[in-house]
Design a protein around this motif. Structure first.
Motif, mmCIF file in Angstrom:
data_model
loop_
_atom_site.group_PDB
_atom_site.id
_atom_site.type_symbol
_atom_site.label_atom_id
_atom_site.label_comp_id
_atom_site.label_asym_id
_atom_site.label_seq_id
_atom_site.Cartn_x
_atom_site.Cartn_y
_atom_site.Cartn_z
ATOM 1 N N GLU A 155 42.197 38.896 39.357
ATOM 2 C CA GLU A 155 42.098 38.860 40.959
ATOM 3 C C GLU A 155 40.982 39.939 41.354
ATOM 4 O OE1 GLU A 155 45.926 39.709 42.793
ATOM 5 O OE2 GLU A 155 46.787 38.039 41.482
ATOM 6 N N VAL A 156 39.831 39.317 41.817
ATOM 7 C CA VAL A 156 38.632 40.133 42.143
ATOM 8 C C VAL A 156 38.914 41.512 42.686
ATOM 9 C CG1 VAL A 156 36.146 40.241 42.471
ATOM 10 C CG2 VAL A 156 37.152 38.279 41.387
ATOM 11 N N GLU A 157 39.377 41.155 43.883
ATOM 12 C CA GLU A 157 39.647 42.577 44.749
ATOM 13 C C GLU A 157 40.535 43.606 44.176
ATOM 14 O OE1 GLU A 157 41.629 42.322 48.680
ATOM 15 O OE2 GLU A 157 40.181 40.500 48.983
ATOM 16 N N ALA A 158 41.312 43.029 43.303
ATOM 17 C CA ALA A 158 42.273 44.124 42.469
ATOM 18 C C ALA A 158 41.465 44.693 41.380
ATOM 19 C CB ALA A 158 43.584 43.465 41.926
ATOM 20 N N ALA A 160 38.132 45.193 41.799
ATOM 21 C CA ALA A 160 37.419 46.129 42.302
ATOM 22 C C ALA A 160 37.770 47.447 42.574
ATOM 23 C CB ALA A 160 36.867 45.581 43.866
ATOM 24 N N HIS A 161 39.130 47.408 43.125
ATOM 25 C CA HIS A 161 39.888 48.747 43.333
ATOM 26 C C HIS A 161 40.068 49.369 41.956
ATOM 27 C CE1 HIS A 161 40.828 48.068 47.402
ATOM 28 N NE2 HIS A 161 41.813 46.903 47.241
ATOM 29 N N ASP A 164 36.843 51.054 41.183
ATOM 30 C CA ASP A 164 36.349 52.195 42.106
ATOM 31 C C ASP A 164 37.389 53.487 41.548
ATOM 32 O OD1 ASP A 164 34.612 51.062 43.424
ATOM 33 O OD2 ASP A 164 35.985 50.451 45.159
ATOM 34 N N ARG A 189 34.976 33.278 41.056
ATOM 35 C CA ARG A 189 35.408 34.528 40.418
ATOM 36 C C ARG A 189 34.579 34.954 39.534
ATOM 37 N NH1 ARG A 189 42.019 34.965 40.566
ATOM 38 N NH2 ARG A 189 42.360 34.380 42.627
ATOM 39 N N ALA A 192 31.726 36.485 41.168
ATOM 40 C CA ALA A 192 32.056 37.719 41.839
ATOM 41 C C ALA A 192 32.112 38.809 40.845
ATOM 42 C CB ALA A 192 33.557 37.514 42.470
ATOM 43 N N LEU A 196 30.014 42.397 40.893
ATOM 44 C CA LEU A 196 30.565 43.645 40.947
ATOM 45 C C LEU A 196 30.261 44.353 39.671
ATOM 46 C CD1 LEU A 196 33.028 45.060 42.446
ATOM 47 C CD2 LEU A 196 34.642 44.212 40.532
#
Ligand SMILES: Cc1ncc(COP(=O)(O)O)c(C=O)c1O
Length: 395
Positions: A155-158, A160-161, A164, A189, A192, A196
């Motif tokens: 999961e790309v959003e996860a 990214a978190h 960070d 993805r 993505a 990232l």
């Protein structure tokens, strides 16, 4: 006699020894009365033993004193040409000076860890992921951070978190028909993740031993081939599922600075991979239509996967879920409720069937209700029989 002083103790790497469950499961698969779906072995029908024997004969009679001699660390030139041709054919424009031949993809992982990871460095991985990669990172003293996945992979959003928060040096991915879940990372993805990596500055390890075994849908381009990834992505491949795992041949394709560091590390590990095995593999690849062979192997795996998918609704308790692979060798099951697949394994074995419990594939707290089934090693009739046994064991 003077008191004897014990020698120093061995080094312990926490988290590096998680393979015992798999080893036990593989031991069970040797019992003739057990239909084992535990091992990750390619179908024996897919291995051209006669063709490989002829390739060994040929290189040993043609140039015995070359193929039985020490050689260069980079690997056999003809083999690197064959690998570069295959990579270019699948959309990663390259040349024979780029791939470094390794002793299986597993050594590529060890090299990666050796040149990139210092104790305490962070690696982000798909949750769950390939157990022996987790062991490799643990041996390097890395901190491994799991990232959630769904049917389309990480999961790309996860991610990214995690990037960070944890600043990983490396993100490890198995993009095609992942071990253990059988899932594939979607094209969106892939793009993505590459983006990232460019924005945040981390390395990507793209471990792809199964990509040639697609039996449904279209081949997807590698993350490594996406815009912005070329200077920070390491693609790892293997001949284990294409020719034979016993050859122990794989490769690493990386930016030149990374490749140079891997060559130095490999010199210290094994000087070079087996000269005669590389020569025979190169000869085989040059004289056989490997793509047609792979089509046949993929057809075989599709039949087997479909037989398992058809039998699972009857075999598993209501409320179970499972993955729907488009290729490769594995299928991932989640049992309903709070059952423990490891505790159920002896019961399954007593009914003559085996699988691998899912827990060791997790970097974080494991989902103990999961298990991995390999459909590669049995014909559809045996799969049907094995799933019936599983059904009995689970009732
Ligand atoms: C994801 C993954 N990477 C690497 C390997 C190691 O492959 P090899 O036999 O080339 O060492 C495997 C083997 O099963 C695997 O599943």
């Amino acid at each position: 006699m003077a008191d004897r002083v014990p020698p120093p103790g061995l080094v312990h790497h926490p988290g590096a020894g998680g393979g015992s469950v798999i080893r036990e499961a593989l031991t069970l698969s040797a019992r003739p009365d057990v239909l084992s779906f535990a091992g990750g072995l390619p179908a024996s029908e897919s291995i051209d033993a006669e063709g490989l024997r002829a390739a060994f004969d040929q290189v040993l009679s043609e140039s015995p004193h070359t193929v039985l001699q020490y050689s260069v660390t980079d690997g056999d030139r003809r083999l690197r040409e064959a690998i570069a041709d295959r990579l270019t054919g699948r959309g990663l424009l390259t040349d024979p000076d780029r791939p470094l031949v390794t002793t299986g993809a597993q050594q590529a992982l060890a090299l990666l860890a050796a040149v990139l990871l210092r104790p305490g460095d962070t690696v982000a991985v798909e949750e769950p992921t390939y157990l022996a990669a987790l062991q490799c990172f643990a041996r390097a003293g890395a901190r491994v951070i799991p990232v959630p996945t769904d049917d389309d992979g990480i999961e790309v959003e996860a991610l990214a978190h995690v990037v960070d928060r944890e600043r990983p040096r490396l993100v490890y991915l198995v993009p095609n028909f992942q071990n253990p879940t059988g899932r594939t990372l979607s094209l969106e993805r892939r793009r993505a993740v590459a983006r990232l990596a460019g924005e945040k500055g981390f390395w990507i390890a793209e471990d792809d031993p199964y990509g040639d075994l697609r039996f449904r849908g279209q081949h997807l381009p590698w993350v490594t081939a996406q815009d912005g990834a070329q200077d920070r992505s390491i693609l790892i491949g293997s001949l284990s599922k294409i020719l034979a795992p016993g050859l122990r041949l794989g490769w690493i394709h990386a930016p030149l600075c990374f490749r140079r560091a891997c060559v130095v590390a490999k010199q210290a590990m094994d000087l070079h991979s087996s000269t005669v095995d590389q020569a025979a593999a190169a000869h085989y690849l040059a004289t056989h239509d490997i793509d047609t062979r792979l089509e046949h192997a993929s057809f075989l795996y599709r039949e087997r996967c479909d037989a398992m998918l058809a039998a699972l609704p009857e075999a598993l308790p209501e409320g179970s879920t499972w993955s729907h692979p488009d290729g490769g060798m594995f299928l991932w099951v989640r049992l309903p409720g709070h059952v423990n697949a490891e505790e159920l394994l002896p019961q399954a074995v007593s009914h003559g069937v085996a699988y691998v419990p899912g827990a060791p594939f997790f970097a974080g707290p494991p989902d103990r209700s999961t298990l991995r089934l390999s459909f590669a090693g049995h014909n559809p009739a045996n799969i049907e029989q094995g799933m019936k046994r599983l059904g009995k064991a689970f009732t």
